[in-house]
Every structure is written in structure tokens, then in C-alpha cells.
Design an enzyme around this catalytic site. Structure first.
Site, PDB file in Angstrom:
ATOM      1  N   TYR A  12       0.846  -1.219   0.000  1.00 15.36           N
ATOM      2  CA  TYR A  12       0.000   0.000   0.000  1.00 15.36           C
ATOM      3  C   TYR A  12       0.871   1.256   0.000  1.00 15.36           C
ATOM      4  O   TYR A  12       0.372   2.349  -0.176  1.00 15.36           O
ATOM      5  CB  TYR A  12      -0.942   0.044   1.218  1.00 15.36           C
ATOM      6  CG  TYR A  12      -1.892  -1.128   1.368  1.00 15.36           C
ATOM      7  CD1 TYR A  12      -2.109  -2.019   0.329  1.00 15.36           C
ATOM      8  CD2 TYR A  12      -2.577  -1.338   2.560  1.00 15.36           C
ATOM      9  CE1 TYR A  12      -2.967  -3.098   0.486  1.00 15.36           C
ATOM     10  CE2 TYR A  12      -3.441  -2.403   2.721  1.00 15.36           C
ATOM     11  CZ  TYR A  12      -3.623  -3.285   1.678  1.00 15.36           C
ATOM     12  OH  TYR A  12      -4.475  -4.355   1.852  1.00 15.36           O
TER      13      TYR A  12
ATOM     14  N   HIS B 129       1.223 -11.567   2.181  1.00 14.24           N
ATOM     15  CA  HIS B 129       0.065 -10.960   1.496  1.00 14.24           C
ATOM     16  C   HIS B 129      -0.617 -11.916   0.499  1.00 14.24           C
ATOM     17  O   HIS B 129      -1.834 -11.981   0.429  1.00 14.24           O
ATOM     18  CB  HIS B 129       0.533  -9.690   0.769  1.00 14.24           C
ATOM     19  CG  HIS B 129      -0.526  -8.667   0.573  1.00 14.24           C
ATOM     20  ND1 HIS B 129      -0.265  -7.325   0.531  1.00 14.24           N
ATOM     21  CD2 HIS B 129      -1.867  -8.761   0.400  1.00 14.24           C
ATOM     22  CE1 HIS B 129      -1.389  -6.649   0.350  1.00 14.24           C
ATOM     23  NE2 HIS B 129      -2.368  -7.506   0.262  1.00 14.24           N
TER      24      HIS B 129
HETATM   25  N1  LIG Z   1      -5.377  -8.968   1.965  1.00 12.65           N
HETATM   26  C1  LIG Z   1      -5.762  -8.522   0.786  1.00 12.65           C
HETATM   27  O1  LIG Z   1      -5.429  -9.077  -0.263  1.00 12.65           O
HETATM   28  C2  LIG Z   1      -6.656  -7.320   0.741  1.00 12.65           C
HETATM   29  C3  LIG Z   1      -7.320  -6.986  -0.457  1.00 12.65           C
HETATM   30  C4  LIG Z   1      -8.162  -5.872  -0.444  1.00 12.65           C
HETATM   31  C5  LIG Z   1      -8.347  -5.126   0.719  1.00 12.65           C
HETATM   32  N2  LIG Z   1      -7.662  -5.464   1.857  1.00 12.65           N
HETATM   33  C6  LIG Z   1      -7.838  -4.694   3.115  1.00 12.65           C
HETATM   34  O2  LIG Z   1      -9.234  -4.615   3.392  1.00 12.65           O
HETATM   35  C7  LIG Z   1      -9.583  -3.256   3.580  1.00 12.65           C
HETATM   36  C8  LIG Z   1     -11.044  -3.026   3.249  1.00 12.65           C
HETATM   37  O3  LIG Z   1     -11.321  -3.281   1.898  1.00 12.65           O
HETATM   38  P1  LIG Z   1     -11.806  -2.078   0.972  1.00 12.65           P
HETATM   39  O4  LIG Z   1     -10.811  -0.998   1.065  1.00 12.65           O
HETATM   40  O5  LIG Z   1     -12.147  -2.671  -0.346  1.00 12.65           O
HETATM   41  O6  LIG Z   1     -13.083  -1.530   1.782  1.00 12.65           O
HETATM   42  P2  LIG Z   1     -14.596  -1.941   2.025  1.00 12.65           P
HETATM   43  O7  LIG Z   1     -14.876  -1.554   3.412  1.00 12.65           O
HETATM   44  O8  LIG Z   1     -14.955  -3.311   1.601  1.00 12.65           O
HETATM   45  O9  LIG Z   1     -15.327  -0.949   1.012  1.00 12.65           O
HETATM   46  C9  LIG Z   1     -15.018   0.390   0.972  1.00 12.65           C
HETATM   47  C10 LIG Z   1     -16.104   1.131   0.212  1.00 12.65           C
HETATM   48  O10 LIG Z   1     -17.318   1.043   0.949  1.00 12.65           O
HETATM   49  C11 LIG Z   1     -17.777   2.364   1.282  1.00 12.65           C
HETATM   50  N3  LIG Z   1     -18.298   2.306   2.651  1.00 12.65           N
HETATM   51  C12 LIG Z   1     -17.603   2.074   3.792  1.00 12.65           C
HETATM   52  N4  LIG Z   1     -18.424   2.088   4.857  1.00 12.65           N
HETATM   53  C13 LIG Z   1     -19.680   2.308   4.384  1.00 12.65           C
HETATM   54  C14 LIG Z   1     -20.947   2.421   4.992  1.00 12.65           C
HETATM   55  N5  LIG Z   1     -21.104   2.299   6.300  1.00 12.65           N
HETATM   56  N6  LIG Z   1     -22.021   2.666   4.192  1.00 12.65           N
HETATM   57  C15 LIG Z   1     -21.873   2.807   2.852  1.00 12.65           C
HETATM   58  N7  LIG Z   1     -20.692   2.704   2.212  1.00 12.65           N
HETATM   59  C16 LIG Z   1     -19.597   2.448   2.975  1.00 12.65           C
HETATM   60  C17 LIG Z   1     -16.573   3.261   1.161  1.00 12.65           C
HETATM   61  O11 LIG Z   1     -16.950   4.565   0.743  1.00 12.65           O
HETATM   62  P3  LIG Z   1     -16.701   5.849   1.686  1.00 12.65           P
HETATM   63  O12 LIG Z   1     -15.233   5.990   1.857  1.00 12.65           O
HETATM   64  O13 LIG Z   1     -17.330   6.956   0.923  1.00 12.65           O
HETATM   65  O14 LIG Z   1     -17.423   5.562   2.994  1.00 12.65           O
HETATM   66  C18 LIG Z   1     -15.758   2.577   0.077  1.00 12.65           C
HETATM   67  O15 LIG Z   1     -16.220   2.978  -1.202  1.00 12.65           O
HETATM   68  C19 LIG Z   1      -8.579  -2.513   2.692  1.00 12.65           C
HETATM   69  O16 LIG Z   1      -8.529  -1.129   2.944  1.00 12.65           O
HETATM   70  C20 LIG Z   1      -7.320  -3.260   3.035  1.00 12.65           C
HETATM   71  O17 LIG Z   1      -6.829  -2.809   4.288  1.00 12.65           O
HETATM   72  C21 LIG Z   1      -6.844  -6.550   1.888  1.00 12.65           C
END
Ligand SMILES: NC(=O)c1ccc[n+]([C@@H]2O[C@H](COP(=O)([O-])OP(=O)(O)OC[C@H]3O[C@@H](n4cnc5c(N)ncnc54)[C@H](OP(=O)(O)O)[C@@H]3O)[C@@H](O)[C@H]2O)c1
Length: 268
Positions: A57, A117
Site C-alpha cells: 500500500y 500478502h
Molecule cells: N489482503 C488482501 O489481499 C486485501 C485486499 C483488499 C483489501 N484489503 C484490506 O481490506 C480493507 C477493506 O477493503 P476495501 O478498502 O475494499 O473496503 P470496504 O470496506 O470493503 O469498502 C469500501 C467502500 O465502501 C464504502 N463504505 C464504507 N463504509 C460504508 C458504509 N457504512 N455505508 C456505505 N458505504 C460504505 C466506502 O466509501 P466511503 O469511503 O465513501 O465511505 C468505500 O467505497 C482494505 O482497505 C485493506 O486494508 C486486503
């Protein structure tokens, strides 16, 4: 905040903050780092203590900066980072350099958990990197180890070979991809599952069903998903750039879904 105990006896919060676009220009994953800590500082202010980052990241220094700015004792936080895997074998020296740089960027004496990862196809490559990481646990620079995106074969292999058993497998789990059986497989081995992207891939149809269920509890579709996951002992890592979203995603412990509602959700 509800917590769960890992196989090394350490407690970890069940809701963490995803950070993969934090501290970046326009909050775009591939954009430049701008060292803006505001999203994470808000998250810390509203109560998040589990923080999920990764070397790939590029924002570990932003996380380290926010932790310092918070003036909260380091021991209050649970910091997860990840060493890149999947492509290109890492030599012992490369593992050593990666962990050392991670510690420097996070501006910390120790990392709570370091995950691989992505798995390498070759199981021996996984083991060789993991063995190097175990040496950092021996030195107290990493508290414990885990993996991400590992399948049954890769996790099963590591469980039998690792001196320090992986404590976590971070995988995709969300409506349309709940991974019920695979989660049970992990939990039967004593490996705690974390759900990445728990909210990102939810369709409008799924949101409608979830909102209907949540109405009775005055909760949103997002809160219903997160509550469902923690109730099956899955840690969730939602990410929001908005204070309201961050607050909503942590306010999920004051209602109990019925068995029937859970069954409906499990089939989405
Ligand atoms: N290990 C891996 O391979 C891997 C892969 C992907 C991700 N990750 C980790 O997982 C974390 C989460 O995944 P992600 O970043 O895809 O996030 P996510 O929480 O699945 O989705 C984020 C999206 O949802 C929206 N959102 C969040 N809370 C909300 C709510 N209460 N109501 C409506 N919309 C909402 C956000 O918009 P707003 O910002 O406008 O609220 C954003 O567009 C990553 O940041 C990373 O740390 C790990």
C-alpha cells in the site's frame, strides 16, 4: 469493542480499519502518498485500534505518523502489515530488508502481526519466507505471524511445517463470496479469519435485502453485514474515508440477528 483471542494468546479487536487508500492523493490506490493522516486520525478518534496496512500500500509511514500524532500508547494498537508474496521469490536478505523498512516506516519497535500478502505457488518458497519471519518473532520485532489469500492446501502445508503457527488468514468474504466452508476449515485449525473488502462488492439487490433486515434494529446494510461476520467470529476490516461511515462500521455490537435472518444473509 468485542475482541477475539489469537492462537498466541493475544487479543485482537473484531473490527479494524482498512487503509489501502489512506494518505494518498484523492484517496486513489495507485496515487502518490501525500502523508495526510486525517482519515486515520478520525478512525482512531472514533475508536478503531486494529489497523490494516501492507508494504504494497506504500502508506506505512502515514500509519506510523498517525499513531504518533494520536498520543495514544503504542500498546493500545494492533498493527497489521503484510509482506508481498505471490510473485518473485524473496531471498532471506530481502525478507530481512522488507521487515526492517516496515518497522522504520511504521515508526515502531514491533509489528503486532505480519501476514504474507499472497501465497507463492511453490510451497517451499512460502516456507522459506515464513521461516525468516519466525526469526523476527523470536527477536520480539513481530509479535506473531499470519497469511492472506491462502487456500486450504497452502494453509494446511504451513500449519504442519511452521514453528509459530499462523494466527490469521485474511481473505475476501462478503455477500456473493461468503466462503462458509473455507472459513470453517480455518477456524477448525485455530486460525482466525479476517474479511477484507467486506463492503466493497455488495450489489443493490443485496443491499435492499440487508436494509430490510436492518430496519427493525435501526441499522444499515453495512452494519448488518459486519454484525453477521463478527457473530461467526470473523474479524472485519471495513474502510471508509468519512467519519460517519467509520462510526457506523464500528457501531455493530448492540443487536442480535435471529437465526432466520442469519440464514437469509448466509445465502446472499
Ligand atoms: N489482503 C488482501 O489481499 C486485501 C485486499 C483488499 C483489501 N484489503 C484490506 O481490506 C480493507 C477493506 O477493503 P476495501 O478498502 O475494499 O473496503 P470496504 O470496506 O470493503 O469498502 C469500501 C467502500 O465502501 C464504502 N463504505 C464504507 N463504509 C460504508 C458504509 N457504512 N455505508 C456505505 N458505504 C460504505 C466506502 O466509501 P466511503 O469511503 O465513501 O465511505 C468505500 O467505497 C482494505 O482497505 C485493506 O486494508 C486486503
Amino acid at each position: 469493542m468485542r475482541k477475539i483471542v489469537l492462537n498466541n494468546g493475544i487479543e485482537i479487536p473484531m473490527v479494524g480499519i482498512g487503509t489501502n487508500t489512506f494518505g494518498k492523493v484523492d484517496n486513489q490506490y495507485y496515487n502518490e502518498i501525500n502523508f495526510d493522516t486525517k482519515e486515520l486520525r478520525i478512525a482512531i478518534d472514533v475508536g478503531y485500534r486494529l489497523i490494516d496496512t501492507a508494504i504494497s500500500y506504500r502508506n506505512e509511514a502515514v500509519i506510523g505518523k498517525a499513531l504518533k500524532e494520536s498520543n495514544i500508547d503504542r500498546t493500545e494498537f494492533f498493527v497489521t502489515t503484510k509482506i508481498p508474496g505471490g510473485k518473485g521469490y524473496l531471498s532471506k536478505e530481502e525478507v530481512h530488508n522488507a521487515v526492517t523498512k516496515s518497522l522504520e516506516a511504521l515508526n515502531t519497535d514491533y509489528i503486532d502481526i505480519m501476514l504474507i500478502h499472497h501465497p507463492w505457488e511453490n510451497l517451499d518458497e512460502i516456507l522459506s519466507v515464513y521461516r525468516e519471519l519466525e526469526l523476527f518473532v523470536d527477536q520480539g520485532k513481530i509479535k506473531t505471524l499470519g497469511v492472506s489469500n491462502f487456500n486450504e492446501k497452502q494453509l494446511g502445508f504451513l500449519m504442519t511445517r511452521a514453528r509459530i503457527k499462523p494466527a490469521i488468514n485474511q481473505i475476501l468474504s462478503c455477500p456473493g463470496k461468503w466462503q462458509h466452508e473455507f472459513i470453517k476449515f480455518n477456524q477448525d485449525l485455530g486460525v482466525v479469519v479476517e474479511a477484507w473488502s467486506p463492503l466493497n462488492k455488495v450489489t443493490d439487490e443485496q443491499k435492499e435485502v440487508l436494509n430490510k433486515i436492518g430496519k427493525k434494529y435501526n441499522k444499515t446494510w453495512a452494519q448488518v453485514i459486519l454484525n453477521y461476520q463478527v457473530n461467526r467470529n470473523v474479524i472485519v476490516l471495513p474502510k471508509s474515508h468519512r467519519k460517519e461511515g467509520q462510526m457506523e462500521n464500528i457501531d455493530i455490537f448492540d443487536f442480535q440477528l435471529t437465526d432466520k435472518e442469519s440464514e437469509v444473509i448466509s445465502k446472499l
